[in-house]
Design a protein around this motif. Structure first.
Motif, short mmCIF file in Angstrom:
data_model
loop_
_atom_site.label_atom_id
_atom_site.label_comp_id
_atom_site.label_asym_id
_atom_site.label_seq_id
_atom_site.Cartn_x
_atom_site.Cartn_y
_atom_site.Cartn_z
N SER A 71 0.83 -1.21 0.00
CA SER A 71 0.00 0.00 0.00
C SER A 71 0.87 1.26 0.00
N TYR A 72 1.96 1.25 0.74
CA TYR A 72 2.86 2.41 0.78
C TYR A 72 3.53 2.61 -0.57
N THR A 73 4.04 1.52 -1.14
CA THR A 73 4.72 1.59 -2.44
C THR A 73 3.78 2.10 -3.53
N VAL A 74 2.59 1.54 -3.60
CA VAL A 74 1.62 1.94 -4.61
C VAL A 74 1.23 3.40 -4.44
N THR A 75 1.04 3.83 -3.21
CA THR A 75 0.66 5.21 -2.95
C THR A 75 1.74 6.18 -3.42
N LYS A 76 2.99 5.87 -3.12
CA LYS A 76 4.09 6.77 -3.53
C LYS A 76 4.28 6.76 -5.04
N ALA A 77 4.15 5.61 -5.68
CA ALA A 77 4.25 5.55 -7.14
C ALA A 77 3.11 6.35 -7.78
N ALA A 78 1.92 6.23 -7.22
CA ALA A 78 0.78 6.99 -7.73
C ALA A 78 0.98 8.49 -7.53
N LEU A 79 1.56 8.89 -6.41
CA LEU A 79 1.82 10.30 -6.15
C LEU A 79 2.79 10.86 -7.20
N GLU A 80 3.79 10.10 -7.57
CA GLU A 80 4.73 10.56 -8.59
C GLU A 80 4.05 10.69 -9.96
N ALA A 81 3.16 9.74 -10.28
CA ALA A 81 2.40 9.84 -11.53
C ALA A 81 1.45 11.03 -11.48
N LEU A 82 0.83 11.25 -10.33
CA LEU A 82 -0.06 12.39 -10.17
C LEU A 82 0.70 13.70 -10.33
N THR A 83 1.93 13.75 -9.84
CA THR A 83 2.77 14.94 -10.01
C THR A 83 2.94 15.27 -11.48
N ALA A 84 3.27 14.26 -12.29
CA ALA A 84 3.46 14.48 -13.73
C ALA A 84 2.15 14.93 -14.39
N CYS A 85 1.04 14.30 -14.04
CA CYS A 85 -0.25 14.66 -14.63
C CYS A 85 -0.66 16.07 -14.25
N MET A 86 -0.52 16.40 -12.96
CA MET A 86 -0.89 17.74 -12.50
C MET A 86 0.00 18.81 -13.12
N ALA A 87 1.28 18.51 -13.25
CA ALA A 87 2.20 19.47 -13.87
C ALA A 87 1.75 19.77 -15.30
N PHE A 88 1.36 18.75 -16.02
CA PHE A 88 0.87 18.93 -17.39
C PHE A 88 -0.43 19.72 -17.40
N ASP A 89 -1.38 19.31 -16.57
CA ASP A 89 -2.70 19.93 -16.57
C ASP A 89 -2.68 21.38 -16.07
N LEU A 90 -1.76 21.71 -15.17
CA LEU A 90 -1.76 23.05 -14.55
C LEU A 90 -0.71 23.99 -15.12
N ARG A 91 0.03 23.56 -16.13
CA ARG A 91 1.12 24.39 -16.65
C ARG A 91 0.63 25.74 -17.15
N ASP A 92 -0.53 25.78 -17.82
CA ASP A 92 -1.05 27.06 -18.32
C ASP A 92 -1.67 27.91 -17.22
N ALA A 93 -1.97 27.29 -16.08
CA ALA A 93 -2.53 28.02 -14.94
C ALA A 93 -1.42 28.61 -14.07
N LYS A 94 -0.18 28.45 -14.49
CA LYS A 94 0.98 28.95 -13.76
C LYS A 94 1.10 28.33 -12.37
N VAL A 95 0.83 27.03 -12.30
CA VAL A 95 0.99 26.28 -11.06
C VAL A 95 2.03 25.20 -11.35
N ALA A 96 3.17 25.28 -10.68
CA ALA A 96 4.23 24.29 -10.82
C ALA A 96 3.97 23.16 -9.83
N VAL A 97 4.09 21.93 -10.32
CA VAL A 97 3.87 20.76 -9.48
C VAL A 97 5.11 19.88 -9.59
N ASN A 98 5.80 19.70 -8.48
CA ASN A 98 7.02 18.90 -8.45
C ASN A 98 6.97 17.94 -7.28
N CYS A 99 7.95 17.05 -7.22
CA CYS A 99 7.95 16.02 -6.21
C CYS A 99 9.36 15.83 -5.64
N LEU A 100 9.43 15.68 -4.35
CA LEU A 100 10.68 15.36 -3.67
C LEU A 100 10.61 13.90 -3.23
#
Length: 122
Positions: free
Chosen positions: A26-55
């Motif tokens: 559950s922890y592994t899947v959640t963190k992998a999903a968070l990284e995928a969500l980061t990429a998706c949100m970065a793409f979707d929000l780029r024109d809204a001037k919202v940067a989405v990154n992950c540490l």
């Protein structure tokens, strides 16, 4: 954020996203999903001037909660939690066009963006 002229989101992941461990599905899947969500949100929000990154933490940072999960936390060589503030502050200072990135403490340390290794003994 967009209405205010832009903003930044910094998600916190773990090396578990790339290196699954037995019994932590559950922890592994959640963190992998968070990284995928980061990429998706970065793409979707780029024109809204919202940067989405992950540490992605690839080392152990001391927290009371993490230490409480270990039988004997004294032998683990935790990194001081101040490293997190270094990393997130550096990421938050990047231009809004810097988005969709997954950084590690090691990659930021190589850039000189965070302080050298600071171990905690507790």
């Amino acid at each position: 954020m967009s209405a205010a002229g832009g903003g930044r989101i910094v998600n916190i992941s773990s090396g578990a996203a790339q290196a699954p461990q037995f019994g932590r599905a559950s922890y592994t899947v959640t963190k992998a999903a968070l990284e995928a969500l980061t990429a998706c949100m970065a793409f979707d929000l780029r024109d809204a001037k919202v940067a989405v990154n992950c540490l992605r933490l690839e080392l152990m940072v001391w927290t009371e909660g993490f230490a409480a999960t270990l039988a004997d936390p004294s032998g683990y060589g935790f990194e001081d939690p101040v490293i997190m503030s270094d990393a997130v502050l550096w990421m938050a200072k990047q231009p809004l066009a810097w988005t969709g990135q997954i950084e590690t403490i090691g990659s930021l340390r190589a850039r000189g963006a965070v302080r050298p290794v600071t171990k905690v003994t507790r």
